[in-house]
Write a protein that holds these residues in place. Sequence first.
Motif, PDB file in Angstrom:
ATOM      1  N   SER A  14       0.874  -1.179   0.037  1.00 46.63           N
ATOM      2  CA  SER A  14       0.032   0.043   0.009  1.00 46.63           C
ATOM      3  C   SER A  14       0.856   1.188  -0.034  1.00 46.63           C
ATOM      4  O   SER A  14       0.341   2.429  -0.224  1.00 46.63           O
ATOM      5  CB  SER A  14      -0.876   0.155   1.167  1.00 46.63           C
ATOM      6  OG  SER A  14      -0.219  -0.023   2.251  1.00 46.63           O
ATOM      7  N   THR A  15       2.140   1.104  -0.098  1.00 46.25           N
ATOM      8  CA  THR A  15       3.034   2.236   0.306  1.00 46.25           C
ATOM      9  C   THR A  15       3.145   3.113  -0.993  1.00 46.25           C
ATOM     10  O   THR A  15       3.805   2.603  -2.008  1.00 46.25           O
ATOM     11  CB  THR A  15       4.234   1.794   0.894  1.00 46.25           C
ATOM     12  OG1 THR A  15       4.191   1.113   1.964  1.00 46.25           O
ATOM     13  CG2 THR A  15       5.275   3.080   1.209  1.00 46.25           C
TER      14      THR A  15
ATOM     15  N   THR B 297      -2.064   2.516 -11.049  1.00 42.29           N
ATOM     16  CA  THR B 297      -2.124   1.822 -10.016  1.00 42.29           C
ATOM     17  C   THR B 297      -2.709   2.143  -8.969  1.00 42.29           C
ATOM     18  O   THR B 297      -2.523   3.294  -8.263  1.00 42.29           O
ATOM     19  CB  THR B 297      -0.691   1.271  -9.532  1.00 42.29           C
ATOM     20  OG1 THR B 297      -0.167   0.776 -10.462  1.00 42.29           O
ATOM     21  CG2 THR B 297      -0.393   0.443  -8.396  1.00 42.29           C
ATOM     22  N   LEU B 298      -3.538   1.512  -8.195  1.00 43.02           N
ATOM     23  CA  LEU B 298      -4.210   1.821  -6.922  1.00 43.02           C
ATOM     24  C   LEU B 298      -3.844   1.231  -5.628  1.00 43.02           C
ATOM     25  O   LEU B 298      -3.560   0.043  -5.755  1.00 43.02           O
ATOM     26  CB  LEU B 298      -5.771   1.727  -7.014  1.00 43.02           C
ATOM     27  CG  LEU B 298      -6.664   2.041  -5.838  1.00 43.02           C
ATOM     28  CD1 LEU B 298      -6.879   3.595  -5.669  1.00 43.02           C
ATOM     29  CD2 LEU B 298      -8.040   1.394  -6.037  1.00 43.02           C
ATOM     30  N   ARG B 299      -3.349   2.111  -4.507  1.00 45.35           N
ATOM     31  CA  ARG B 299      -3.108   1.220  -3.308  1.00 45.35           C
ATOM     32  C   ARG B 299      -3.657   1.564  -2.397  1.00 45.35           C
ATOM     33  O   ARG B 299      -4.489   2.922  -2.228  1.00 45.35           O
ATOM     34  CB  ARG B 299      -1.576   1.728  -3.198  1.00 45.35           C
ATOM     35  CG  ARG B 299      -0.552   1.529  -4.182  1.00 45.35           C
ATOM     36  CD  ARG B 299       0.738   1.914  -3.638  1.00 45.35           C
ATOM     37  NE  ARG B 299       1.797   1.758  -4.512  1.00 45.35           N
ATOM     38  CZ  ARG B 299       2.051   2.214  -5.908  1.00 45.35           C
ATOM     39  NH1 ARG B 299       1.404   3.324  -6.296  1.00 45.35           N
ATOM     40  NH2 ARG B 299       3.295   1.681  -6.620  1.00 45.35           N
ATOM     41  N   GLY B 300      -3.866   0.853  -1.231  1.00 43.96           N
ATOM     42  CA  GLY B 300      -4.793   1.085  -0.055  1.00 43.96           C
ATOM     43  C   GLY B 300      -4.401   0.126   1.324  1.00 43.96           C
ATOM     44  O   GLY B 300      -3.806  -0.814   0.952  1.00 43.96           O
ATOM     45  N   ALA B 301      -4.752   0.391   2.303  1.00 38.81           N
ATOM     46  CA  ALA B 301      -4.707  -0.076   3.467  1.00 38.81           C
ATOM     47  C   ALA B 301      -5.381   0.155   4.591  1.00 38.81           C
ATOM     48  O   ALA B 301      -6.083   1.480   4.691  1.00 38.81           O
ATOM     49  CB  ALA B 301      -3.253  -0.141   3.938  1.00 38.81           C
ATOM     50  N   ILE B 302      -5.901  -0.507   5.677  1.00 35.75           N
ATOM     51  CA  ILE B 302      -6.717  -0.111   6.708  1.00 35.75           C
ATOM     52  C   ILE B 302      -5.944  -1.018   8.029  1.00 35.75           C
ATOM     53  O   ILE B 302      -5.508  -2.319   7.762  1.00 35.75           O
ATOM     54  CB  ILE B 302      -8.049  -0.778   6.688  1.00 35.75           C
ATOM     55  CG1 ILE B 302      -8.945  -0.031   5.570  1.00 35.75           C
ATOM     56  CG2 ILE B 302      -8.652  -0.687   7.982  1.00 35.75           C
ATOM     57  CD1 ILE B 302     -10.185  -0.615   5.127  1.00 35.75           C
ATOM     58  N   THR B 303      -5.768  -0.232   9.131  1.00 30.69           N
ATOM     59  CA  THR B 303      -5.163  -0.952  10.149  1.00 30.69           C
ATOM     60  C   THR B 303      -5.877  -0.613  11.182  1.00 30.69           C
ATOM     61  O   THR B 303      -6.488   0.432  11.657  1.00 30.69           O
ATOM     62  CB  THR B 303      -3.689  -0.128  10.356  1.00 30.69           C
ATOM     63  OG1 THR B 303      -3.002  -0.421   9.048  1.00 30.69           O
ATOM     64  CG2 THR B 303      -3.102  -0.877  11.458  1.00 30.69           C
TER      65      THR B 303
END
Length: 376
Positions: free
Chosen positions: A134-135, A249-255
Motif C-alpha cells: 500500500s505504500t 495503480t491503486l493502493r490502499g490499507a486499513i489498520t
Amino acid sequence: MKKRFCTFLSLSAFSLTASAIEINAGQSTATIYGFAKLNMIYDVDARLGTFVTHKGIALDDENVAEGHTQFDASHSRLGVKILTDTPRGAVTTVIEGDFNTPAGTGPFRLRHAYAQWNGIIAGQYWTNFWGGLSTLPTLDHLGQVGQGAVLRQPQLRYTSDGFSIALEDGGSWRGSVSSSSDPSISPANKNELPDLTAKYQGKIGPAKAGISGVIRQIQYYDQASNSEESGFGYGINVETQIPLSDLITLRGAITYGQGMGGYQYQNPSDPAYVDTDGDLEVIDSFGTTLGLSLRAGPGSFNMGYGMSKADIDDAVEAGALSNAENESYDSIYLNYIWSPMSGVTYGLEAGRHTREAQNGDDGEAVRVQAQVVYAF
C-alpha cells in the motif's frame, strides 16, 4: 516561496550515472551499493525537520516562525550485500545504514543487519507487520501515516509460499505506557515476551493483497508499590495494490487494533495507560491510506492520503493523558518522480499535513520538496 522553489528546480538539472560495485572472493560475492541524496525542502509554516514530524506542526493559536528552507543529504545510504553459496543453499547477508535523523546531522544509523537462508531471516529487517503493497512513493521520508509500521526491528522470521511468521523485539518505537495523574503510580515499561507477527501475501488476478497481524504483551512495573500489571494488545493490517490499467495503480490499507502503539505507523498515542486504580488499559487506534500512481513520460505522478487516529477519551478521563495530547494525524501528498537515466532519480512534491488534539485544537503545515538521487 516561488523564487526558492524555482531554485530547487534548477538544481535538479545536474546528473551522473553509476553502478553497484561487486567483489568476488571464493564462494562469496559482495555488492557495495547505495545512493547520494539531496533533499531541498521549504516549509511554508513551522519547521518540520528533514522528514515531517507531526508533533512539530503548530496549532492554529500558536505563534511560530514561518517559512524555512533546508537542504540536507542525511538520507544518503550505504550498504553491503554478500551472497555466499553453500551445499545447503545460498546465504545472503546485508548490512546497511544512513544518517537519517530529524536534525539531519547523523550519526550513522543502522537500517538493516540480517542474514537470510532457506526462508529464515535473523537480524534487523522490516517488521513482518508491514508488507509494502500500500505504500505510495513519496519524497518525504516519512510517507503515509496510518498503514502498518514502515519500520525495522530485530527479529527471527520464517517465510514460505507467501506466509511468514516472526518473533520481534518491539523496541522503543512501539510506544510506552502512559502514567496516571496519581503521583503514587509511576509505571516503567517491562518487556517479558517478544511480539508475535504473522503475514500472508498473495495475488487475486492482477491485484496483490496482504493481511498481517500482531499479538503483543504490554507490561509495566511500579517500583513504589513493587507491583506489575500486564495486558495483551493486537493489531490487524489489510493492504492491497491494484493495477487498474497499464498506466494506473491503486493502493490502499486499513489498520486497526488495541494496544498497537507503533505497529500503526505514526500512531499519535501510546499503546496503553495506567488508570488511578493501577490497572493497565489498552488504547484503540485506527489508520487508513489511499494512493494512486499514474505513469507519465519518464516517471509517475503519485497522489495519496494517510490518516492515523487513536481513541484516548478514556485515558484522558482517567487522568493518564491530558486533553492537549494528540489524537489524530493526517497527510496528503502530490508528487512527480522520474528517472532520466539509469541510477538517477529526480522528484518534486507538495504535501499538506495536520494534527488534532483531543480537545479539538488543530493545526496544519504545508511542505514543498525537491530531490535528486544518484544511486550506485
